[in-house]
Motif scaffolding. Sequence first.
Motif, PDB file in Angstrom:
ATOM      1  N   ALA A 128      34.228  32.350  47.220  1.00 16.50           N
ATOM      2  CA  ALA A 128      33.193  32.478  46.897  1.00 16.50           C
ATOM      3  C   ALA A 128      32.007  32.991  46.288  1.00 16.50           C
ATOM      4  O   ALA A 128      31.736  34.696  46.359  1.00 16.50           O
ATOM      5  N   ASN A 129      31.022  32.783  46.243  1.00 17.95           N
ATOM      6  CA  ASN A 129      29.810  33.478  45.432  1.00 17.95           C
ATOM      7  C   ASN A 129      28.135  33.281  46.376  1.00 17.95           C
ATOM      8  O   ASN A 129      27.635  31.822  46.634  1.00 17.95           O
ATOM      9  N   ALA A 130      28.391  34.458  46.699  1.00 17.26           N
ATOM     10  CA  ALA A 130      27.150  34.368  48.047  1.00 17.26           C
ATOM     11  C   ALA A 130      25.698  34.169  47.423  1.00 17.26           C
ATOM     12  O   ALA A 130      24.971  33.497  48.208  1.00 17.26           O
ATOM     13  N   PRO A 131      25.356  34.377  46.652  1.00 15.52           N
ATOM     14  CA  PRO A 131      23.839  34.536  45.737  1.00 15.52           C
ATOM     15  C   PRO A 131      23.783  33.187  45.381  1.00 15.52           C
ATOM     16  O   PRO A 131      22.682  31.965  45.017  1.00 15.52           O
ATOM     17  N   ASP A 132      25.221  32.588  44.591  1.00 21.04           N
ATOM     18  CA  ASP A 132      25.447  30.921  44.230  1.00 21.04           C
ATOM     19  C   ASP A 132      25.043  29.921  45.265  1.00 21.04           C
ATOM     20  O   ASP A 132      24.854  28.542  45.105  1.00 21.04           O
ATOM     21  N   GLN A 133      25.183  30.373  46.685  1.00 15.27           N
ATOM     22  CA  GLN A 133      26.006  29.405  47.727  1.00 15.27           C
ATOM     23  C   GLN A 133      26.836  28.751  47.591  1.00 15.27           C
ATOM     24  O   GLN A 133      26.796  27.346  47.910  1.00 15.27           O
ATOM     25  N   MET A 134      27.343  28.759  46.874  1.00 13.41           N
ATOM     26  CA  MET A 134      28.656  27.912  46.179  1.00 13.41           C
ATOM     27  C   MET A 134      30.374  29.091  46.049  1.00 13.41           C
ATOM     28  O   MET A 134      30.313  29.582  46.272  1.00 13.41           O
ATOM     29  N   ILE A 135      31.085  28.096  46.750  1.00  7.20           N
ATOM     30  CA  ILE A 135      32.668  28.285  46.542  1.00  7.20           C
ATOM     31  C   ILE A 135      32.871  27.590  44.847  1.00  7.20           C
ATOM     32  O   ILE A 135      33.272  26.445  44.896  1.00  7.20           O
TER      33      ILE A 135
ATOM     34  N   ASP B 217      36.063  45.455  44.096  1.00  2.73           N
ATOM     35  CA  ASP B 217      35.661  45.711  45.828  1.00  2.73           C
ATOM     36  C   ASP B 217      37.353  45.455  46.388  1.00  2.73           C
ATOM     37  O   ASP B 217      37.283  45.633  47.669  1.00  2.73           O
ATOM     38  N   GLN B 218      37.902  44.259  45.547  1.00  2.00           N
ATOM     39  CA  GLN B 218      38.517  43.707  46.356  1.00  2.00           C
ATOM     40  C   GLN B 218      39.459  42.818  45.203  1.00  2.00           C
ATOM     41  O   GLN B 218      39.400  42.075  44.366  1.00  2.00           O
ATOM     42  N   VAL B 219      40.863  43.196  46.361  1.00  2.00           N
ATOM     43  CA  VAL B 219      41.854  42.649  45.355  1.00  2.00           C
ATOM     44  C   VAL B 219      43.309  41.480  46.469  1.00  2.00           C
ATOM     45  O   VAL B 219      43.051  41.243  47.237  1.00  2.00           O
ATOM     46  N   THR B 220      43.147  40.187  45.492  1.00  2.00           N
ATOM     47  CA  THR B 220      43.878  38.419  46.333  1.00  2.00           C
ATOM     48  C   THR B 220      44.567  38.506  45.149  1.00  2.00           C
ATOM     49  O   THR B 220      44.689  38.719  44.239  1.00  2.00           O
ATOM     50  N   PHE B 221      45.854  38.101  45.949  1.00  2.00           N
ATOM     51  CA  PHE B 221      47.383  37.743  45.142  1.00  2.00           C
ATOM     52  C   PHE B 221      47.596  35.892  45.836  1.00  2.00           C
ATOM     53  O   PHE B 221      47.478  35.707  46.822  1.00  2.00           O
ATOM     54  N   THR B 222      47.853  35.835  44.698  1.00  4.82           N
ATOM     55  CA  THR B 222      48.979  34.201  44.205  1.00  4.82           C
ATOM     56  C   THR B 222      50.169  34.742  43.824  1.00  4.82           C
ATOM     57  O   THR B 222      50.544  36.019  43.966  1.00  4.82           O
ATOM     58  N   SER B 223      51.101  33.627  44.022  1.00  6.31           N
ATOM     59  CA  SER B 223      52.303  34.183  43.512  1.00  6.31           C
ATOM     60  C   SER B 223      53.122  35.007  42.557  1.00  6.31           C
ATOM     61  O   SER B 223      53.897  35.598  41.886  1.00  6.31           O
TER      62      SER B 223
ATOM     63  N   ALA C 108      34.839  42.009  54.831  1.00  9.02           N
ATOM     64  CA  ALA C 108      36.480  40.462  54.380  1.00  9.02           C
ATOM     65  C   ALA C 108      36.366  39.421  53.180  1.00  9.02           C
ATOM     66  O   ALA C 108      35.607  40.101  51.925  1.00  9.02           O
ATOM     67  N   ASP C 109      37.524  39.484  52.652  1.00  5.65           N
ATOM     68  CA  ASP C 109      38.362  38.690  51.915  1.00  5.65           C
ATOM     69  C   ASP C 109      36.964  37.799  50.922  1.00  5.65           C
ATOM     70  O   ASP C 109      36.414  36.444  52.001  1.00  5.65           O
ATOM     71  N   MET C 110      36.378  37.096  49.731  1.00  6.02           N
ATOM     72  CA  MET C 110      35.501  36.712  49.622  1.00  6.02           C
ATOM     73  C   MET C 110      36.592  35.524  47.981  1.00  6.02           C
ATOM     74  O   MET C 110      36.168  34.735  47.823  1.00  6.02           O
TER      75      MET C 110
END
Length: 680
Positions: free
Chosen positions: A472-479, A403-409, A457-459
Amino acid sequence: MNITINRASLVLLQTLLLLFTTATISSAQTGNQQDKPFYPVTGPTTEKKEMAPAKAPSSIAQRFEKQGVRIDFSLKSTPDGNGKDAGLVAGANAVATFNVTDARTGQPLVGLHPNAWINTRVGERVPNEAECKDMVRTFLGGLLSARADVDLNNYLLLTLNHDDTVAFINPQISFNVTKLESIVTLPGHGADWVLSKNKDFLYVTLPQQSSVAIINTITRKLVGTIPTGDKTQPTRIALQPDGRYVWVGLDDSSSVVAIDTATNKPAGTITVGAGLHNIAFTGDSRFAYVSNSAADTVSAIDTKKLARVSDISVGKTPVPVAFSAASNFIYVTSINGATISVIDPSRQQVIKTIPTARGIVAFRFDPEGRYGFAVNQVESKVSVIDAATNTIVATTDVVKSPDQVTFTSGYAYIRGTGTEKFSLIKTGDIRTQKLAPIDIQAGRRAASDAPEDLGVADMIAATPEGNSVMIANAPDQMIYYYVEGMMAPMGTLDNYKRRAHALMLIDRSLSEVAPGVYSAPIRLAKGGRFDVPFLLDQPRTLNCFQAEIGDSPDGEKHKPAASLIIEPLFKGQTFKQGETATLRFKITDEATKKPMTGLQDLHVLVFEPPGIWQQRQWAKEVGDGVYEVTQTFPRAGGYRVMTSIMSRGIRFADLPFVPASVVAETSPAGKTVGEKISNQ
């Protein structure tokens, strides 16, 4: 595994081993003052002999050269909102810059990750090389009690949470599990968010409250809300490139709102088509494009006139919309129309339609603007569009229900809602038209395990290092912290029993603004003499520059360095676990000996060593210079209480802690009653 992340984290250990093996840290620098009992103390002072002349200089410049590396350091003041430049004085804004070049050829040294700090000088003497090494080692350690006045390597992790809060987490602090710095409570559930161009304000959409919340990221306080209209649902939010307006899509309506970032007030409401709305802009901020999912159109808006200039027909159910810096075209994907429409802003019309499979829910270009990644949630695939030819050049399978895509260089990160993994795609492989995604574990549970926590929003957010991300992982409550090249995350950050609906980073660190030029904006909190330690790993270079900041010319009320005496009124008391205790502080002006009233930023930190539990609160004034917080201690043991007043230049590290003893609750029979440990 818990982590502490510093700039250039992958090479930092080698630097420390080679550079500091013989260094020792003095107790004054490492914060050993916390091993002393508490007593009333004075905040930082500025002696009269250090007062600046009537007109402070607007800049300073220094040069250091060693082993073929030349570093030119400058500190320049910048005008305030009224265009006034008071020079390098307390309360002013400034820009710190390090120009790194080859001393022989003059060529800039690019792609570096320098570390730098600005800190009040201890004593009158300029530190020698050994003392400078000590100072750098202390700051790299990330101790709460040994933080610099200004950290030029700093970035914060923010989470938008299920319990209507925004958490500010500092991943660079060595404070065991507890890295939580601030919590801001929203008046409702946040859906999406965006930072202002100068990163001082955070705008959060509140669909159920028909408003947008504004958070000051410096004070970490909610400063107000902006109504978007009765029964409206503000959801998607975007900042136009020049930073003038924040645009808010009002879902299930035919309107968008433009917010003036200079005044934080609505500048206009523009009529568009019906449905859900996403927003994109041309690179020059001349036009905004709003997708209208129910109308099957995209509305082009003149951002100067705040008026709609065209409604452009596209495929069925358009939602994702993006701009390519390479082609200067707008791209709109249609979820049910199985097309990508290419719009030429100079003609306000579709110039090409690219056929795709049905189900594209996200579309975003890489940092260069050349390749667009179309995320198909129905088929669990990603297709890459080349903006140079406006054709699909590669398609590959990815994680389930992306559902999402994010980039580094160098990489694209694809999140999957139907799995606990993400797909990693090397963008350099696009030229071969043979994509080879790698699936990486990022948690124990899939996002779809908590469908109520799925949002827009981005995760995933890229870190300033450029080769890693936070996930971010919502069910785990962790980053989770992932570094490229690894087959699993390197560590985790606790989100303190909160389920994140969004994640972002605020980067206030040095960035390369030109070849070999590394710069960061700062605020000069107080006057005095300062050391500016600078560390470069490759090629290995270290030096302590100097800076002198004048007192504020605006009078006593703006002097953050005025001296105070902070007296804890609860010293020596014993508290019971689980019971509400009142912690009071009496604050006196050292010069006048009168109670200090009207303080709005007395911040109280209570923590249990070595950092397994903490809580921060803003104290309220109860009269005659006395301020208080109410505190409940979760269990028996020894706690420490620390205070800061940033408006007076007093940090947690400036004052010794107050010890607090907590005893176990006992039952009527005299037996100890245990209590479950909490990291809340």
